[in-house]
Motif scaffolding. Structure first.
Motif, PDB file in Angstrom:
ATOM      1  N   VAL A  63      49.141 -36.571  92.480  1.00 39.43           N
ATOM      2  CA  VAL A  63      49.490 -37.088  93.808  1.00 39.43           C
ATOM      3  C   VAL A  63      49.603 -38.599  93.681  1.00 39.43           C
ATOM      4  O   VAL A  63      48.607 -39.276  93.413  1.00 39.43           O
ATOM      5  CB  VAL A  63      48.417 -36.722  94.860  1.00 39.43           C
ATOM      6  CG1 VAL A  63      48.804 -37.301  96.219  1.00 39.43           C
ATOM      7  CG2 VAL A  63      48.254 -35.220  94.962  1.00 39.43           C
ATOM      8  N   TYR A  81      53.339 -32.290  95.424  1.00 38.38           N
ATOM      9  CA  TYR A  81      53.310 -33.229  94.300  1.00 38.38           C
ATOM     10  C   TYR A  81      52.524 -32.663  93.124  1.00 38.38           C
ATOM     11  O   TYR A  81      52.911 -32.827  91.956  1.00 38.38           O
ATOM     12  CB  TYR A  81      52.716 -34.563  94.747  1.00 38.38           C
ATOM     13  CG  TYR A  81      53.686 -35.450  95.487  1.00 38.38           C
ATOM     14  CD1 TYR A  81      54.719 -36.095  94.817  1.00 38.38           C
ATOM     15  CD2 TYR A  81      53.572 -35.648  96.860  1.00 38.38           C
ATOM     16  CE1 TYR A  81      55.612 -36.916  95.492  1.00 38.38           C
ATOM     17  CE2 TYR A  81      54.461 -36.466  97.545  1.00 38.38           C
ATOM     18  CZ  TYR A  81      55.489 -37.092  96.853  1.00 38.38           C
ATOM     19  OH  TYR A  81      56.378 -37.896  97.513  1.00 38.38           O
ATOM     20  N   LEU A  82      51.412 -31.975  93.406  1.00 34.74           N
ATOM     21  CA  LEU A  82      50.592 -31.414  92.334  1.00 34.74           C
ATOM     22  C   LEU A  82      51.336 -30.306  91.587  1.00 34.74           C
ATOM     23  O   LEU A  82      51.279 -30.227  90.344  1.00 34.74           O
ATOM     24  CB  LEU A  82      49.276 -30.881  92.905  1.00 34.74           C
ATOM     25  CG  LEU A  82      48.229 -31.929  93.290  1.00 34.74           C
ATOM     26  CD1 LEU A  82      47.067 -31.278  94.018  1.00 34.74           C
ATOM     27  CD2 LEU A  82      47.732 -32.687  92.054  1.00 34.74           C
ATOM     28  N   GLU A 139      49.658 -42.533  94.113  1.00 34.13           N
ATOM     29  CA  GLU A 139      48.980 -43.504  94.962  1.00 34.13           C
ATOM     30  C   GLU A 139      49.684 -44.850  94.835  1.00 34.13           C
ATOM     31  O   GLU A 139      50.131 -45.220  93.750  1.00 34.13           O
ATOM     32  CB  GLU A 139      47.509 -43.640  94.567  1.00 34.13           C
ATOM     33  CG  GLU A 139      46.691 -42.384  94.774  1.00 34.13           C
ATOM     34  CD  GLU A 139      45.235 -42.587  94.412  1.00 34.13           C
ATOM     35  OE1 GLU A 139      44.820 -43.759  94.316  1.00 34.13           O
ATOM     36  OE2 GLU A 139      44.527 -41.591  94.222  1.00 34.13           O
ATOM     37  N   SER A 147      50.489 -33.220  99.301  1.00 31.22           N
ATOM     38  CA  SER A 147      49.764 -33.278  98.027  1.00 31.22           C
ATOM     39  C   SER A 147      49.980 -32.021  97.186  1.00 31.22           C
ATOM     40  O   SER A 147      50.113 -32.101  95.955  1.00 31.22           O
ATOM     41  CB  SER A 147      48.269 -33.491  98.279  1.00 31.22           C
ATOM     42  OG  SER A 147      47.732 -32.455  99.080  1.00 31.22           O
ATOM     43  N   GLU A 148      50.042 -30.863  97.847  1.00 30.92           N
ATOM     44  CA  GLU A 148      50.249 -29.618  97.108  1.00 30.92           C
ATOM     45  C   GLU A 148      51.609 -29.610  96.424  1.00 30.92           C
ATOM     46  O   GLU A 148      51.750 -29.159  95.274  1.00 30.92           O
ATOM     47  CB  GLU A 148      50.122 -28.426  98.064  1.00 30.92           C
ATOM     48  CG  GLU A 148      50.184 -27.075  97.352  1.00 30.92           C
ATOM     49  CD  GLU A 148      49.944 -25.917  98.302  1.00 30.92           C
ATOM     50  OE1 GLU A 148      50.281 -24.778  97.922  1.00 30.92           O
ATOM     51  OE2 GLU A 148      49.437 -26.156  99.410  1.00 30.92           O
ATOM     52  N   LYS A 158      51.992 -38.636 102.128  1.00 29.61           N
ATOM     53  CA  LYS A 158      51.819 -38.172 100.752  1.00 29.61           C
ATOM     54  C   LYS A 158      50.672 -37.166 100.642  1.00 29.61           C
ATOM     55  O   LYS A 158      50.767 -36.180  99.909  1.00 29.61           O
ATOM     56  CB  LYS A 158      51.577 -39.364  99.818  1.00 29.61           C
ATOM     57  CG  LYS A 158      52.832 -40.209  99.562  1.00 29.61           C
ATOM     58  CD  LYS A 158      52.626 -41.208  98.458  1.00 29.61           C
ATOM     59  CE  LYS A 158      51.735 -42.362  98.855  1.00 29.61           C
ATOM     60  NZ  LYS A 158      50.317 -42.141  98.693  1.00 29.61           N
ATOM     61  N   GLN A 159      49.613 -37.422 101.368  1.00 26.60           N
ATOM     62  CA  GLN A 159      48.480 -36.486 101.350  1.00 26.60           C
ATOM     63  C   GLN A 159      48.860 -35.145 101.952  1.00 26.60           C
ATOM     64  O   GLN A 159      48.415 -34.092 101.486  1.00 26.60           O
ATOM     65  CB  GLN A 159      47.291 -37.090 102.103  1.00 26.60           C
ATOM     66  CG  GLN A 159      46.590 -38.216 101.361  1.00 26.60           C
ATOM     67  CD  GLN A 159      46.063 -37.781 100.004  1.00 26.60           C
ATOM     68  OE1 GLN A 159      45.515 -36.700  99.853  1.00 26.60           O
ATOM     69  NE2 GLN A 159      46.241 -38.644  99.001  1.00 26.60           N
TER      70      GLN A 159
END
Length: 360
Positions: free
Chosen positions: A271, A264-265, A273, A261-262, A257-258
């Motif tokens: 992002v 998702y943003l 959790e 992150s771009e 996921k990290q």
């Protein structure tokens, strides 16, 4: 790279086993059901049992070759297509891919096929597309590939190895198993849902679970249930402990996921959790339902896992694990474990010791 090779070898094993059985059955139909036909005649080179044995051995070789071919085809197909395509499109495209490959290969190696199967042909090479026996073999292989596809779909639906056990009736009566369960839930789901709206929120959950499914096979997990924005994962006890699979899956999911992150943003403005609770032990597993059959797990392990996950907000940590399970894990240098105390979980009479684990 090692996981990709492991995936291919697993698919290769399944494919070779299935196609060996399929081609042995085909050889039985042809050897005992057909002596001769237009354009193709079976040569009973050896009389009696010995002749049949050699004939079946040749078809075993063919089954192995087809198994290797289709395993490679499916592996390439999976790499080129998205897991988000519909089930119908997946089956149609995969079958079409199989047909094209099978037709091409058969046209290229027809003489070899004729030799291996102890047949003689009255059709010239290159004209097999006009031969009834050629199309009969192609049709059988395509239908068999349909069966193999549905078996794989059923295996994915019920979990690794569960479908075969259901066919054998293992879970008709309750069975005791020792398993590890993880309840994985989206943090601040209500706030996110209000911000995004139900349509965008549903897309977010879909994307999260898509990413989760990318790491699940790598850690030998089974997805037991999807419940709204929550997922329940499970492992046979020893498999979950091996290489700390039950813990490492959570960190692998976080890492994926990290890395996105771009994405998702830009799409959701957040992002996501997740928080998780882990517990393991003995419980009962059985087959339930008639109209919609499912495998159900009954026991305190399920309830305790869910209650532990419910304490993540109170302790402000993303991952909680029971003391009973932590004792069986091998905490290596990449992980740190912290005892948080004892908590009286809802519905229980005795307090449960809980820990949190973080990756260094």
């Amino acid at each position: 790279m090692n996981y990709t090779l492991k995936q291919y070898l697993q698919l290769l094993k399944q494919s070779v086993l299935f196609w060996t059985i399929a081609m042995v059955l085909y050889s039985i139909f042809r050897y005992y059901g057909i002596d001769s036909e237009e354009g193709l005649a079976i040569i009973k080179k050896y009389n009696g049992t010995l002749g049949a044995f050699y004939y079946f051995i040749k078809f075993i070789h063919i089954g192995v070759l087809i198994g290797v071919l289709y395993a490679s085809v499916d592996f390439i197909f999976n790499a080129l297509t998205s897991n988000k395509i519909s089930l119908t499109n997946d089956i149609i495209l995969r079958t079409l891919f199989h047909f094209i490959v099978t037709f091409t290969v058969f046209m290229m190696i027809t003489d070899l096929f004729v030799t291996l199967t102890y047949t003689t042909s009255h059709t010239h090479t290159g004209l097999y597309c006009f031969n009834k026996s050629f199309w009969a073999a192609i049709l059988y292989i395509i239908l068999a590939s349909f069966v193999f596809s549905f078996i794989k779909i059923a295996n994915e639906k019920f979990g690794k190895g569960v479908f075969i056990k259901m066919l054998l009736g293992k879970y008709k009566n309750p069975q005791e198993e020792k398993r590890i369960f993880m309840f994985l839930d989206l943090k601040d789901s209500t706030t996110i849902a209000e911000k995004l709206g139900h349509f965008k929120y549903s897309q977010l959950i879909q994307d999260c679970f898509y990413d989760l499914n990318k790491v699940v096979p790598k850690h030998n997990a089974e997805i037991y249930q999807y419940v709204g924005d929550e997922v329940v994962l499970s492992w046979p006890y020893k498999r979950g402990l091996a290489d700390n699979n039950c813990v490492n899956l959570f960190f692998a999911f976080q890492q994926r996921k990290q890395a996105k992150s771009e994405y998702y943003l830009q799409k959701y403005g957040v992002v996501p959790e997740f928080k998780a609770g882990l517990h393991g032990g003995k419980l009962m597993v059985t087959e339930v339902g008639i109209v919609k059959k499912e495998i159900a797990y009954h026991g305190d392990v399920i309830n305790t896992s869910a209650r532990i996950q419910g304490q993540c907000n109170a302790y402000k940590v993303p991952l909680l694990i029971s003391d009973k399970l932590i004792q069986d894990l091998k905490i290596n240098a990449n992980l740190t474990c912290q005892f948080l105390g004892s908590v009286l979980l809802k519905g229980k009479q005795e307090e449960v010791n809980i820990h949190t684990i973080a990756r260094v």
